[in-house]
Design a protein around this motif. Structure first.
Motif, short mmCIF file in Angstrom:
data_model
loop_
_atom_site.label_atom_id
_atom_site.label_comp_id
_atom_site.label_asym_id
_atom_site.label_seq_id
_atom_site.Cartn_x
_atom_site.Cartn_y
_atom_site.Cartn_z
N ALA A 186 10.60 16.21 1.78
CA ALA A 186 10.40 16.22 0.33
C ALA A 186 10.97 14.97 -0.31
N ASP A 187 12.11 14.49 0.21
CA ASP A 187 12.70 13.27 -0.31
C ASP A 187 11.80 12.07 -0.05
N ILE A 188 11.22 12.02 1.15
CA ILE A 188 10.30 10.93 1.49
C ILE A 188 9.08 10.97 0.58
N LEU A 189 8.54 12.14 0.38
CA LEU A 189 7.33 12.27 -0.44
C LEU A 189 7.59 12.00 -1.92
N HIS A 190 8.86 11.97 -2.31
CA HIS A 190 9.21 11.67 -3.70
C HIS A 190 9.11 10.18 -4.02
N ALA A 191 9.03 9.35 -2.99
CA ALA A 191 8.92 7.91 -3.20
C ALA A 191 7.60 7.59 -3.91
N ARG A 192 7.64 6.55 -4.71
CA ARG A 192 6.43 6.14 -5.44
C ARG A 192 5.35 5.64 -4.48
N GLU A 193 5.78 5.00 -3.41
CA GLU A 193 4.86 4.44 -2.43
C GLU A 193 5.51 4.56 -1.05
N ILE A 194 4.69 4.80 -0.03
CA ILE A 194 5.18 4.94 1.34
C ILE A 194 4.44 3.96 2.23
N VAL A 195 5.19 3.26 3.07
CA VAL A 195 4.62 2.31 4.02
C VAL A 195 5.00 2.77 5.42
N MET A 196 4.00 3.09 6.23
CA MET A 196 4.22 3.51 7.61
C MET A 196 3.82 2.38 8.54
N LEU A 197 4.74 1.99 9.43
CA LEU A 197 4.44 1.01 10.46
C LEU A 197 4.52 1.70 11.81
N ALA A 198 3.40 1.73 12.52
CA ALA A 198 3.36 2.34 13.85
C ALA A 198 2.61 1.41 14.78
N THR A 199 3.24 1.05 15.89
CA THR A 199 2.63 0.12 16.83
C THR A 199 2.84 0.59 18.26
N SER A 215 -1.44 12.68 12.83
CA SER A 215 -1.01 12.49 11.44
C SER A 215 -2.17 12.25 10.51
N LEU A 216 -3.16 11.51 10.98
CA LEU A 216 -4.28 11.12 10.13
C LEU A 216 -5.47 12.06 10.22
N ARG A 217 -5.63 12.72 11.34
CA ARG A 217 -6.83 13.52 11.57
C ARG A 217 -6.64 15.02 11.43
N GLU A 218 -5.38 15.48 11.51
CA GLU A 218 -5.16 16.92 11.44
C GLU A 218 -4.60 17.33 10.09
N ALA A 219 -4.77 18.61 9.76
CA ALA A 219 -4.24 19.12 8.49
C ALA A 219 -2.72 19.06 8.51
N PRO A 220 -2.10 18.88 7.34
CA PRO A 220 -0.63 18.86 7.28
C PRO A 220 -0.03 20.10 7.94
N ILE A 241 -11.20 4.64 6.13
CA ILE A 241 -10.18 5.55 5.63
C ILE A 241 -9.30 4.79 4.66
N PRO A 242 -9.06 5.29 3.46
CA PRO A 242 -8.25 4.56 2.48
C PRO A 242 -6.84 4.27 2.98
N ARG A 243 -6.39 3.07 2.72
CA ARG A 243 -5.01 2.66 2.96
C ARG A 243 -4.59 2.70 4.42
N VAL A 244 -5.54 2.55 5.34
CA VAL A 244 -5.22 2.37 6.75
C VAL A 244 -5.54 0.93 7.11
N TRP A 247 -0.78 2.93 5.83
CA TRP A 247 -0.54 2.93 7.27
C TRP A 247 -0.83 1.54 7.81
N TYR A 248 0.14 0.92 8.46
CA TYR A 248 -0.03 -0.38 9.10
C TYR A 248 0.06 -0.16 10.60
N LEU A 249 -1.04 -0.39 11.31
CA LEU A 249 -1.14 -0.09 12.73
C LEU A 249 -1.61 -1.32 13.50
N ASP A 250 -1.23 -1.40 14.78
CA ASP A 250 -1.89 -2.36 15.64
C ASP A 250 -3.01 -1.62 16.38
N ASN A 251 -3.82 -2.37 17.10
CA ASN A 251 -4.96 -1.75 17.78
C ASN A 251 -4.54 -0.67 18.76
N ALA A 252 -3.41 -0.87 19.41
CA ALA A 252 -2.96 0.11 20.40
C ALA A 252 -2.60 1.43 19.74
#
Length: 255
Positions: free
Chosen positions: A198-211, A222-227, A13-16, A244-249
């Motif tokens: 909408a403000d978040i989506l206006h950013a040029r780039e988004i970095v998500m950290l979830a652990t 978030s990744l598998r279902e439709a918006p 998956i791109p960018r995961v 998306w930056y994730l740990d294995n968990a």
């Protein structure tokens, strides 16, 4: 940034980006932010609070103290703030940012934009912050954490993709999740001001950290279902530059 060698087939998956531990995921996010500022010392960064980004901020502070980076020309915008707390209150997000980042590096206080939760007219404060955000132009990189119910910022389930800075009521799940982080308060404030989706989506780039395993369900949705408004983070799938930056968990349910 290359995907970890520990990644499963989901790595296609791109960018995961999936890492064995939460610390390694946070290190990678910190490197992403440092590279952004090195390329453009006048970068505009959107910043998050909570337990997840603490390690990221510690790495930024370390790089500053090692003389590897300066943040003096960086402008920042925080995602949200509790209503009713002064900036000096230990449980405010303003105080968190001062403890974890701003007070430990060379950020210019005139360029660290924070929401004032200690105002009588919170609607007017939301308008003020929205105007300031618009005046700055697009955020270069927006750092996000992920709520167990899929919230981003304090955009709880039910938030629309066209939402902007506003006052919100916090979900019971969010109140419970944030309770252990309190320093002086005995209960989490029930209202907050947050930047909108909408403000978040206006950013040029988004970095998500979830652990952590508690985030696994929200990551999957978030990744598998439709918006959908049922999972606000799912709207990130409509953005062209989300990492998306994730740990294995946290990635356990998306393989």
């Amino acid at each position: 940034m290359a995907l970890s060698s520990q990644t499963t087939a989901l790595a296609q998956i791109p960018r995961v980006h999936i890492f064995p531990t939460a610390g390694e995921a946070a290190d990678a996010v910190a490197e992403h932010l440092l590279a952004t500022v090195k390329r453009n010392p006048k970068s505009v960064l959107g910043l998050a609070t909570g337990q997840t980004p603490r390690h990221v901020y510690a790495k930024l502070v370390h790089a500053f103290r090692e003389g590897k980076i300066s943040f003096c020309d960086v402008e920042t915008f925080n995602l949200d703030e509790y209503c009713g707390l002064t900036a000096s209150h230990p449980d405010s997000f303003a105080a968190f940012m001062q403890r974890e980042l701003f007070g430990l590096a060379d950020f210019d206080p005139r360029k660290t934009n924070l929401i004032n939760g200690d105002v009588q007219d919170v609607v007017a404060e939301a308008r003020r912050y929205a105007t300031r955000l618009k005046e700055s132009g697009a955020v270069d990189v927006q750092l996000l954490g992920l709520g167990t119910n899929g919230h981003i910022g304090f955009n709880e389930p039910g938030s629309a993709s066209d939402s902007h800075v506003r006052v919100v009521d916090l979900a019971d799940e969010t109140l419970s999740a944030n309770q252990p982080s309190l320093i002086e308060l005995t209960s989490v404030p029930e209202r907050a001001i947050t930047i909108g989706i909408a403000d978040i989506l206006h950013a040029r780039e988004i970095v998500m950290l979830a652990t952590g395993s508690a985030k696994a369900g929200a990551v999957r949705r978030s990744l598998r279902e439709a918006p959908s408004t049922d999972c606000p983070a799912s709207f990130l799938g409509t953005h062209q530059a989300v990492h998306w930056y994730l740990d294995n968990a946290a990635a356990a349910e998306i393989g």
